[in-house]
Enzyme design. Sequence first.
Site, mmCIF file in Angstrom:
data_model
loop_
_atom_site.group_PDB
_atom_site.id
_atom_site.type_symbol
_atom_site.label_atom_id
_atom_site.label_comp_id
_atom_site.label_asym_id
_atom_site.label_seq_id
_atom_site.Cartn_x
_atom_site.Cartn_y
_atom_site.Cartn_z
ATOM 1 N N CYS A 86 -1.377 11.102 11.024
ATOM 2 C CA CYS A 86 -0.553 12.059 10.275
ATOM 3 C C CYS A 86 -0.906 13.511 10.586
ATOM 4 O O CYS A 86 -0.038 14.383 10.535
ATOM 5 C CB CYS A 86 -0.640 11.794 8.782
ATOM 6 S SG CYS A 86 -2.307 11.605 8.148
ATOM 7 N N THR A 115 3.223 11.507 4.796
ATOM 8 C CA THR A 115 3.634 10.100 4.653
ATOM 9 C C THR A 115 5.073 9.882 5.125
ATOM 10 O O THR A 115 5.476 8.757 5.349
ATOM 11 C CB THR A 115 3.456 9.560 3.210
ATOM 12 O OG1 THR A 115 4.358 10.243 2.347
ATOM 13 C CG2 THR A 115 2.031 9.727 2.724
ATOM 14 N N ARG A 131 -3.512 2.605 19.537
ATOM 15 C CA ARG A 131 -3.099 3.903 20.091
ATOM 16 C C ARG A 131 -3.807 4.252 21.390
ATOM 17 O O ARG A 131 -3.242 4.919 22.250
ATOM 18 C CB ARG A 131 -3.362 5.020 19.066
ATOM 19 C CG ARG A 131 -2.386 5.040 17.918
ATOM 20 C CD ARG A 131 -2.591 6.265 17.028
ATOM 21 N NE ARG A 131 -1.998 6.043 15.705
ATOM 22 C CZ ARG A 131 -2.565 6.399 14.569
ATOM 23 N NH1 ARG A 131 -3.746 7.004 14.571
ATOM 24 N NH2 ARG A 131 -1.966 6.154 13.418
ATOM 25 N N GLY A 149 0.831 -1.210 0.000
ATOM 26 C CA GLY A 149 0.000 0.000 0.000
ATOM 27 C C GLY A 149 0.861 1.254 0.000
ATOM 28 O O GLY A 149 2.088 1.176 -0.056
ATOM 29 N N HIS A 163 0.365 17.976 4.998
ATOM 30 C CA HIS A 163 -0.837 18.437 5.692
ATOM 31 C C HIS A 163 -0.592 19.810 6.313
ATOM 32 O O HIS A 163 0.384 20.007 7.041
ATOM 33 C CB HIS A 163 -1.203 17.477 6.831
ATOM 34 C CG HIS A 163 -1.770 16.167 6.398
ATOM 35 N ND1 HIS A 163 -1.989 15.825 5.091
ATOM 36 C CD2 HIS A 163 -2.198 15.092 7.133
ATOM 37 C CE1 HIS A 163 -2.525 14.600 5.031
ATOM 38 N NE2 HIS A 163 -2.648 14.133 6.250
#
Lengths: 350, 350, 350, 350
Positions: free
Chosen positions: B150, B329, B111, B14, B243
């Site tokens: 992210c 990423t 998490r 992926g 981002h």
Amino acid sequence: MNEKIPVAVLGSTGSVGQRFVQLVSDHPWFELVAVTGSQHRVGKAYAETCHWILPEPMPEAVREMKVVATTPETVDAKLVFSALPSAVARDVEPVFASAGIGVCTNAGAYRRETDVPVLLPEVNPDHIRLIERQRAGRGWSGFIATNPNCTSTGMTIALKALQDAFGLDTVMAVSLQATSGAGYPGVPSLDIVDNVIPYIAGEEDKVEWEPRKMLGSLNSGEVEPADFRISAHTNRVAVSDGHIVCLTVKLRRTATPEEAKEALASYPLPDVCRDLPFAPVPVIAVREEPSRPQPRLDRMTGKGMTTVVGRIRPDSVFDLRLIVLSHNTIRGAAGGSLFNAELLVREGYL
Amino acid sequence: MNEKIPVAVLGSTGSVGQRFVQLVSDHPWFELVAVTGSQHRVGKAYAETCHWILPEPMPEAVREMKVVATTPETVDAKLVFSALPSAVARDVEPVFASAGIGVCTNAGAYRRETDVPVLLPEVNPDHIRLIERQRAGRGWSGFIATNPNCTSTGMTIALKALQDAFGLDTVMAVSLQATSGAGYPGVPSLDIVDNVIPYIAGEEDKVEWEPRKMLGSLNSGEVEPADFRISAHTNRVAVSDGHIVCLTVKLRRTATPEEAKEALASYPLPDVCRDLPFAPVPVIAVREEPSRPQPRLDRMTGKGMTTVVGRIRPDSVFDLRLIVLSHNTIRGAAGGSLFNAELLVREGYL
Amino acid sequence: MNEKIPVAVLGSTGSVGQRFVQLVSDHPWFELVAVTGSQHRVGKAYAETCHWILPEPMPEAVREMKVVATTPETVDAKLVFSALPSAVARDVEPVFASAGIGVCTNAGAYRRETDVPVLLPEVNPDHIRLIERQRAGRGWSGFIATNPNCTSTGMTIALKALQDAFGLDTVMAVSLQATSGAGYPGVPSLDIVDNVIPYIAGEEDKVEWEPRKMLGSLNSGEVEPADFRISAHTNRVAVSDGHIVCLTVKLRRTATPEEAKEALASYPLPDVCRDLPFAPVPVIAVREEPSRPQPRLDRMTGKGMTTVVGRIRPDSVFDLRLIVLSHNTIRGAAGGSLFNAELLVREGYL
Amino acid sequence: MNEKIPVAVLGSTGSVGQRFVQLVSDHPWFELVAVTGSQHRVGKAYAETCHWILPEPMPEAVREMKVVATTPETVDAKLVFSALPSAVARDVEPVFASAGIGVCTNAGAYRRETDVPVLLPEVNPDHIRLIERQRAGRGWSGFIATNPNCTSTGMTIALKALQDAFGLDTVMAVSLQATSGAGYPGVPSLDIVDNVIPYIAGEEDKVEWEPRKMLGSLNSGEVEPADFRISAHTNRVAVSDGHIVCLTVKLRRTATPEEAKEALASYPLPDVCRDLPFAPVPVIAVREEPSRPQPRLDRMTGKGMTTVVGRIRPDSVFDLRLIVLSHNTIRGAAGGSLFNAELLVREGYL
């Protein structure tokens, strides 16, 4: 209305000017009789000098119209729509107003003046009465009426519905704005393809005071700004038309998302605006889908005049979060000014 | 380091899996010895079964590697990097940990567990000690260590510098996120060309609690979440990588933009991270230009590991507004997990 | 090379000028000693007057350099790289050449002159000898050497390999060009978001004759253009960097796609270019995947200097169809000019 | 037309299916009575199961319609519009045709059959008569009529005008295609933001034979493909709607650009199509500006049914170069099929 009112567009060749020309050309009340432009365009046919950038075709009637200088002498109209740059508008618009001409302007030059309305007919139609003070104070037989900044527009309409229902305490606004808001040529493509620009000069300031003026109350000829706080971030994104604003709102009286939805969806068009050609139907459209509104899908709601709201949900810090979408060159610029003009005509200011 | 540590990438085909493969291949400490994938890929050469989508070329060494199943038996490594989907990670990662293998994962599955660290070495290297409780409680000789979402990543690093200097009271965060964050195929182009999607499933929730866990303090083996409030809007925009988060922050002790700038620009790399191969240099870069950071121009700062901050300015409601950019990423996924692994190696957890 | 050669960049603040500054700053042979700009920039620090738009950071060494006027008197260098607009280049470049300075230029002003080489070291390094005629005829001790248009560049390199192996009869070229080719601000975002512009002023003409000059043979000091026909369509698309050209080619001797692939993949770097710092490695990369090359994934192949070719397949009208990708501001502009300069230095023209 | 003809849309929830639903809902002759979908959607309300992606709102009348299976038994209509995937269409469409139902399909499954018309009413309305052979040969009382691939559509209409006026010898076509042509989710955004994909599976083959069938002549019940050659490159670009094709054409009888312009602009709607609701007005629009047609500005010409042509200019290898634009999901898919249906109704095939 037996006869159409002759109107002109000032600064007719830029991106907002083109939108004015396009929207006026179909208007049931107005007839476009003059288009003005910079000195180097004067005397040229509109179709020849204007680099038309709208998807809608240039109206046939304007193609052969000769561009004239931006003076009352060259423009035989009692009403003009101004798409002038602010710096030019500051000098030129008063010349028209004092010559007895009504100026409905998208320029920001006079928005802060205490005797000039920043007008959204859905929100503050009564502010139109500032014009009486304007005329008295300045000795004008015409007038200047402004529409707000394109980003202030949609959020103020949504905030008005919340203010009426629950009162406003604090508003956090973050915008994702289309490039058409910067005019043409405007934003270079190298700045926006695969990119975001987290800055628009002067924009945050406008977004922080314009809504307060519009949501303020008119008392003895003065607008007292609404008593709430706004903080804004403004961003440019790779979208052609349609501004998104992410709002986080603290209310005076708390409200559930369902109550807010109800308040927004049922926000009425003021009676005085009923059946005006550019009145949005509905004023506010509430979308239920989790990922709406989106600029490409929703900006043309209500012919681009409707404010679209979605994702109304609780907030963990304030009361509510919601997303507002408004077409920035229609509702937020030329269409807004036309709607203002319709109200002014109906109310006898022309 | 005389010999490289053999590592594997779980879920290697992926978009995040590819980033792990690409970053690990150049790593001075680690040697990629296995890549895992879904059943239909097992036995195929990586180059044959993987639709590579990174601008950097597929590393030569991996091209002929045969994809194996995602089990400890097929993977001869003491450390694995997991790019598994969360639902798969939930079942599979404990199997590796209980087989004595260290799992550095980008998946969100664990998490929220109180004995699993959400780790940013710049921010909370001490949280690594949760692993001791994790091992004791679960009977594992391996471990699971996660990196945050992210979007949480960059903002938490910036918030840490502010927390240390002034304390945090309230944070409003609005993100403009790259499409690579949604994996591949991920966001359909019809949804993002000339558009914004003002919604990312599950994202706002993560952004509202992960920073509080990471900025919390470790007391007697437990993390007490930091005592401040966060509200988030998350949006998808037409950007490939990087981002942006617009932050509006209320501090415990007020600070001028200049003081905040100083606190951010001088935020130090913790001693324990010194000279780790993926340690960002600098940790935080502060841009002075009014329109920076921008994803296309600034995402590769510090090889994609540096957090870039700009537009630090006062706020009219809270104390400060600022813009944070982080490569989603690299720093926010695979690079972050590698950095975590380096810290874990140095601290003797392998 | 014991000492670096002092060089200057003419027109250093535009988009190609910036690329020159960025690439020269790391160069093992050259040292940037001056940057020139328009009158209103002269005397200002480069960092202050230049709106830097590259993802790579502005080199530290240039930040405080004062911009000077574009005259030989203000520039203490024996070699200059010109990113001047063509109209300015026409007047200014000869002034430098006659002052004994070598001008490696990206401007198109002198490309058609019979004594000026349009140079691609991979393709026509012998054309460098036109400079002898240039010097003799014009009385210059310096020279002007040009690189081709960014779209001509990649396709000419691919065509050279086919010409050598099979001969060329007819070439149909259709380009999909990045917006960086138009400079900055260049293409307005309103023209390219959700759009294609099927027209680039002057471009088709360049694409139709430049390759024939470069692929022509040098006989007794004159270049005889290669004897084949080219037809071109040129289009602008929403890509930041990297020009795609779709080629349909009729050969002198027919060839299978496999033979063409072999000819392209094995096209050698001329001996005279061996180990030049900007020599592409490989000269041509052939991709086997059906959907490559793609600008975002492949433009940085060989540090942006390699020509990437794919989809080599038979044609139903001519012989072959193929796709060529070349980085337009590196291989097709500043990097190309640097490579030319390296060849000129090696061959003793400085 | 006293009563509306009941129609259904097969495969109604995909991107072309949605376009059918949207266009049929306003149609003066047709009334949508059924929408079909995959097994997992059957029984659900259309609004509930369909992820609507068009900017135009979902028609009210369809919102509560229950999706049915794709069989003649569940669909009470004499005419169906098929947006089925080709593999499904191959099995299902004959079932409808043999049940006496007319199938107007966008699927490619039967386009190559010698008794099935690939129909553009502007171009080959007489090919409709293939249906007689189709019925005789297959024993059907219904029929299958196909529209061409979206890229073949616009170029074939333009080529028809040139064929009639000058004859066609050779056509080189290079397309720049919108992402909506790939359906939804279709092209991943990571593949197209800041990128071009120079490959569309199966597309070049279709573009090379479909125009020859449509421009062929019907003799004794068979279509003899037109005798000219086509070569194609097909590319995907970051455009939502509107396919551009760059054509380079060799004619039988040479023509000046002015003559070609005249032939294109005056190309008449065949008499048999006069006043059909979806007949394009005009059939072909010729733009004179150097940089038109452009997808964003021109795709909605003639409600998306007009073929827009521009940049008609001489070619250095063949005779002419021109640019063709056609709306790929309206003229090139659902709108085209509706136009076909109108012709079939008028000609008595229903």
